[in-house]
Design an enzyme around this catalytic site. Structure first.
Site, PDB file in Angstrom:
ATOM      1  CD  GLU A  84      -3.055  -1.530   2.388  1.00  0.00           C
ATOM      2  OE1 GLU A  84      -3.009  -0.592   3.577  1.00  0.00           O
ATOM      3  OE2 GLU A  84      -4.013  -1.835   2.310  1.00  0.00           O
ATOM      4  CD  GLU A 140      -3.601  -5.821   3.848  1.00  0.00           C
ATOM      5  OE1 GLU A 140      -4.043  -4.614   4.288  1.00  0.00           O
ATOM      6  OE2 GLU A 140      -2.134  -5.551   4.045  1.00  0.00           O
TER       7      GLU A 140
HETATM    8  O1  IFM Z   1      -3.781  -3.458   9.573  1.00  0.00           O
HETATM    9  C1  IFM Z   1      -3.910  -2.733   8.369  1.00  0.00           C
HETATM   10  C2  IFM Z   1      -2.629  -3.118   6.860  1.00  0.00           C
HETATM   11  O2  IFM Z   1      -1.522  -3.096   7.732  1.00  0.00           O
HETATM   12  C3  IFM Z   1      -2.420  -2.862   6.349  1.00  0.00           C
HETATM   13  N1  IFM Z   1      -3.907  -2.539   5.090  1.00  0.00           N
HETATM   14  C4  IFM Z   1      -5.178  -2.190   6.338  1.00  0.00           C
HETATM   15  C5  IFM Z   1      -4.748  -3.504   7.477  1.00  0.00           C
HETATM   16  C6  IFM Z   1      -6.244  -2.906   8.645  1.00  0.00           C
HETATM   17  O3  IFM Z   1      -6.012  -1.429   8.481  1.00  0.00           O
END
Ligand code: IFM
Length: 472
Positions: free
Chosen positions: A186, A378
């Protein structure tokens, strides 16, 4: 190294992905896994010769983390990796995405390597492989070495080379066993939240000019790291990046709304750090994004053709981190307009509207624009679940995962290549500026005792993975 089609030999990827999938099932070889990041679970903040990261330093100072906590110990994964590998194996998962703490392997960011730090990841990779779990290694998930930050961080002209050095050290050590490499997690967050809005480490608000300098350097670092991985890897590597994958969800099935939604966040309408196109257009298309026909940020930055060629390295797949998305309709001139969610719309404890359809549309729009197969790197939900009588019942998490997996199945049925689903996250952990309050895990973790208890959702997810999605 012999050339081959992207993903052809990815042990987790079925060749059918490249010939159109159809059907309503998940293909053989679909990756079922969980994702974590080093800073959020490892702890061991000064163990094994580890250097400090900007997050270590920031969390030592009061005010940055809402509950005043820090991640010195977190889930103590640094000392419990076998137990945690066993938790993943206990769910029957075939994939685990973790990140490498840069200052753990290079305490000062560059130069001297910590053998103990590298040894930790050695043991982790071995523990996974011994249990039939494919490792997916992310090279940078926000814990930037503090010593490099003091030398200018992502604003320094040398920062792309610093990141490539980190990538090289890790790849030299682990690529005899690891095939899956994700450069960044990200970029929207460590650049936008870290350097522009200042709500994440290094908690600075530098303005647009510096943001674009940091963004250009990070994209160059990504490109150099991709080159280093491909040049040095002992096993044929599969290279990727994990991006925030919000996408426009068409407000209606009207073609104009679908077209508007497909542009949302990918074609730039106004300056905002979260736009996927800001990062992925240079990386995957080799072009600088434009806004109204003019290069975005041209008043702040110039990017040469040579820079673009460095940023534009082929990726074997694109990692999509999906949590929520706005509904979008066509405004005047087809411009994408957000339709606010009603107050009553279901939300996570973070306040993020829950809309699984966005995962289908993200898969579709990112694939149509960039042509890379997709891996959901994710997807998860913060719920205020609690341990009671030794168990955690979290039916809302089960429904959240189920509804998102159905959207992946829909994408697969449309012939979109989705390679796997890595749930965020293995266990309740340190959620950055929010501290320990958010509970995102399939496994509950008591951070005082380090007792891990799989939630109801863990057993449910295990069954879905075991049947390759047939029980959905
Ligand atoms: O915990 C975070 C992760 O580090 C990056 N993506 C979003 C998740 C939830 O906020």
């Amino acid at each position: 190294m012999a050339s081959r089609k992207p993903c052809e030999e990815l042990c987790l990827v079925h060749p059918g992905y490249h010939t159109g999938m159809g059907g309503t099932t998940f293909p053989d070889g679909f990756a079922w896994g969980v994702a974590t990041s080093a800073f959020q679970i490892e702890g061991g903040w000064q163990e094994g010769g580890k250097g400090l990261s900007v997050w270590d330093v920031a969390t030592e100072r009061t005010g940055f983390v809402k509950d005043g906590s820090n991640a010195r110990v977190a889930c103590d994964h640094f000392n419990r990796l076998e137990e945690d590998a066993e938790l993943i194996a206990g769910m029957g998962l075939n994939a685990y995405r973790f990140s490498i703490s840069w200052p753990r392997v290079l305490p000062e960011g560059v130069g001297a390597v910590s053998l103990e730090g590298l040894g930790f990841y050695d043991r982790l990779v071995d523990a996974l492989l011994a249990r039939g779990i494919q490792p997916f290694a992310t090279l940078f998930h926000w814990d930037y070495p503090y010593d490099l930050f003091k030398r200018g961080g992502w604003l320094a002209a040398d920062s792309p080379a610093w990141f490539a050095e980190h990538a090289s050290v890790v790849v030299d050590r682990l690529s005899d066993r690891v095939s899956n490499w994700i450069t960044f997690n990200e970029p929207q967050c460590f650049l936008g939240d870290g350097h522009l809005s200042g709500v994440h480490a290094p908690f600075v608000q530098l303005g647009w000019r510096a943001f674009f300098e940091a963004q250009r350097n990070a994209l160059l670092g990504h490109g150099l790291a991709c080159q280093a991985i491909r040049q040095r890897a002992l096993r044929e590597p599969l290279v990727s990046i994990a991006t925030c994958a919000a996408a426009g969800i068409p407000a209606t099935s009207d073609a104009a709304d679908v077209a508007a939604a497909s542009k949302w966040g990918l074609e730039i309408q106004q300056l905002a750090a979260w736009h996927g196109g800001l990062y992925l257009d240079p990386i995957l298309r080799g072009v600088w994004p434009t806004c109204d026909g003019r290069p975005v940020g041209e008043e702040f930055i110039e990017v040469s053709e040579v820079d673009l060629a460095t940023m534009n390295q082929r990726l074997d797949y694109l990692g999509l981190n999906y949590y929520t998305s706005p509904r979008v309709r066509a405004g005047r001139g087809g411009v994408a307009e957000e339709l606010p969610y009603e107050e009553s719309w279901p939300r996570s404890a973070f306040g993020w509207p829950i809309n699984p359809e966005g995962l289908y549309w993200a898969t579709k729009f990112y694939y149509e624009r960039y042509g890379s197969p997709v891996m959901v790197t994710e997807n998860g939900i913060w719920l205020d679940d609690k341990l009671a009588d030794g168990r955690v019942d979290d039916p809302e998490r089960i429904e959240f995962i189920r509804s998102h997996l159905l959207q992946i199945r829909r994408a697969l049925a449309d012939g979109l290549p989705v390679l796997g689903y890595l749930h965020w996250t293995l266990m309740d952990n340190f959620e950055w500026a929010e501290g320990f309050r958010p509970r995102f895990g399939l496994v509950s973790c008591d951070h005082a005792t380090q007792r891990r208890v799989p939630k109801t959702s863990a057993a449910w997810f295990a069954e879905v993975a075991r049947t390759n999605g047939a029980t959905l």
